[in-house]
Design a protein around this motif. Structure first.
Motif, PDB file in Angstrom:
ATOM      1  N   GLY A  38     -18.091   5.374   9.725  1.00  0.00           N
ATOM      2  CA  GLY A  38     -18.107   4.308   8.808  1.00  0.00           C
ATOM      3  C   GLY A  38     -17.297   3.289   8.555  1.00  0.00           C
ATOM      4  O   GLY A  38     -16.141   3.646   8.742  1.00  0.00           O
ATOM      5  N   TRP A  39     -16.859   1.967   8.152  1.00  0.00           N
ATOM      6  CA  TRP A  39     -15.974   1.475   7.251  1.00  0.00           C
ATOM      7  C   TRP A  39     -16.525   0.793   6.567  1.00  0.00           C
ATOM      8  O   TRP A  39     -17.886   0.292   5.882  1.00  0.00           O
ATOM      9  CB  TRP A  39     -15.316   0.829   8.751  1.00  0.00           C
ATOM     10  N   SER A  40     -16.170   0.090   5.998  1.00  0.00           N
ATOM     11  CA  SER A  40     -15.853  -0.634   4.253  1.00  0.00           C
ATOM     12  C   SER A  40     -14.502  -1.878   4.618  1.00  0.00           C
ATOM     13  O   SER A  40     -12.655  -1.435   4.837  1.00  0.00           O
ATOM     14  CB  SER A  40     -15.630  -0.293   3.369  1.00  0.00           C
ATOM     15  N   VAL A  41     -15.145  -3.079   4.238  1.00  0.00           N
ATOM     16  CA  VAL A  41     -14.046  -3.876   4.190  1.00  0.00           C
ATOM     17  C   VAL A  41     -13.510  -4.365   2.234  1.00  0.00           C
ATOM     18  O   VAL A  41     -14.976  -4.726   1.992  1.00  0.00           O
ATOM     19  CB  VAL A  41     -13.665  -5.244   5.298  1.00  0.00           C
ATOM     20  N   MET A  42     -12.301  -5.104   1.982  1.00  0.00           N
ATOM     21  CA  MET A  42     -12.828  -5.268   0.928  1.00  0.00           C
ATOM     22  C   MET A  42     -11.915  -6.786  -0.271  1.00  0.00           C
ATOM     23  O   MET A  42     -10.298  -6.774   0.748  1.00  0.00           O
ATOM     24  CB  MET A  42     -12.552  -4.340  -0.436  1.00  0.00           C
ATOM     25  N   VAL A  43     -12.664  -7.491   0.196  1.00  0.00           N
ATOM     26  CA  VAL A  43     -11.498  -9.145  -0.583  1.00  0.00           C
ATOM     27  C   VAL A  43     -11.694  -9.177  -1.740  1.00  0.00           C
ATOM     28  O   VAL A  43     -12.356  -9.158  -2.400  1.00  0.00           O
ATOM     29  CB  VAL A  43     -12.142 -10.336   0.319  1.00  0.00           C
ATOM     30  N   GLN A  44     -10.342  -9.461  -2.396  1.00  0.00           N
ATOM     31  CA  GLN A  44     -10.172  -9.917  -3.396  1.00  0.00           C
ATOM     32  C   GLN A  44      -9.563 -11.037  -3.401  1.00  0.00           C
ATOM     33  O   GLN A  44      -8.638 -11.578  -2.703  1.00  0.00           O
ATOM     34  CB  GLN A  44      -9.339  -9.069  -4.475  1.00  0.00           C
ATOM     35  N   GLY A  45     -10.113 -12.199  -4.860  1.00  0.00           N
ATOM     36  CA  GLY A  45      -9.605 -13.230  -4.406  1.00  0.00           C
ATOM     37  C   GLY A  45      -9.637 -13.706  -5.822  1.00  0.00           C
ATOM     38  O   GLY A  45     -10.634 -13.250  -7.023  1.00  0.00           O
TER      39      GLY A  45
END
Lengths: 140, 143
Positions: free
Chosen positions: B84-91
């Protein structure tokens, strides 16, 4: 900015159906606030007796979630059939690692096996205050 | 506000690969702050350059995302592969529906096809500040 023509339906789920989906699934996402910045983390969770429980190590989730308002989400979409659903929960998170109330003890008995490696000695419980779900079907 | 280094067995995904993964997917979740509380919504999104764009009708997302800190997340877990994997963007969320600045023009060039029905005439874009990703495998599981 023309939209693709779709024939579609959208229906709201009853709370019993939301709970059924929460019980059946084990991968969700928790949203917490860290100094005003929302953050989202995928977590392995278990749902029982109106409590969403997951394990975590010492980190952002442990620092930000306990005694704070959080949101939790699960969803699924099948591109072949065009059918999808999502359940969104708002609630309050508590650290239940050492809590002795019946609900916390029950939550710790539920199997919560984190997929991601690492030490996860702390238990967080989320008490839902609001729950909503929707189901949709699209034919593009 | 970087989170601590991942434990052994958890692999950090490079920024370039995070953007690549964002370009390959169409469905994510947006977290916004409503009266001091986080809320999370699944959305269909499009990517143009490094701008994430989704469409919305008048409602909570349109009222609270613009000019406010937001988070965006995509993930995938393959039970049979055990990976599995996850990507998080803050902005920062920005209403790019009508604005004439370069960012909004670029954002409006994104193709986004919402899966859920309903008229979604507004476009919200994410002006990113931090992007992080991680990958994990089942054989690394801690019981």
């Amino acid at each position: 900015m023309k939209m693709k023509e779709t024939s579609a339906s959208l229906e709201t789920m009853a709370e019993e159906e939301c709970i059924e989906l929460l019980v059946r699934h084990h991968l969700g996402r928790i949203a917490v606030l860290a100094g005003g910045q929302p953050l989202i983390f995928p977590v392995n969770y278990a749902y029982g007796d109106r409590l969403i429980a997951f394990r975590t190590g010492t980190g952002t989730k442990l620092a930000s979630a306990p005694n704070a308002r959080v949101a939790f989400e699960i969803d699924d979409y099948d591109p072949v059939t065009g059918a999808g659903w999502s359940v969104v929960v708002q609630g309050v998170a508590y650290e239940i690692t050492d809590a002795v109330d019946r609900q916390s003890q029950l939550a710790r008995q539920l199997l919560v096996t984190p997929l991601a490696p690492g030490q996860r000695d702390h238990w967080i419980g989320v008490h839902p205050t609001e729950m909503s779900g929707r189901r949709f079907r699209t034919t593009v | 506000m970087r989170t601590s280094k991942p434990p052994p067995g958890l692999e950090e995904i490079s920024e370039a690969e995070c953007w690549e993964l964002l370009g390959l997917h169409q469905m994510g979740r947006i977290a916004i702050v409503v009266d001091g509380k986080p809320q999370i919504f699944p959305v269909n999104y499009g990517l143009r350059g490094k701008i994430i764009v989704f469409r919305t009708a008048a409602g909570t997302k349109l009222a609270y995302a613009p000019d406010s800190p937001v988070a965006f997340e995509i993930d995938e877990y393959d039970a049979s592969a055990g990976a599995g994997w996850s990507v998080m963007v803050q902005g920062l969320g920005r209403d790019v529906t009508d604005a004439a600045d370069d960012f909004s023009w670029t954002a409006r060039g994104t193709r986004v096809y919402p899966i859920a029905p309903g008229e979604k005439l507004h476009r919200i874009a994410i002006d990113h500040s931090v992007i992080t990703g991680r990958r994990f495998r089942a054989h690394d599981f801690v019981p």
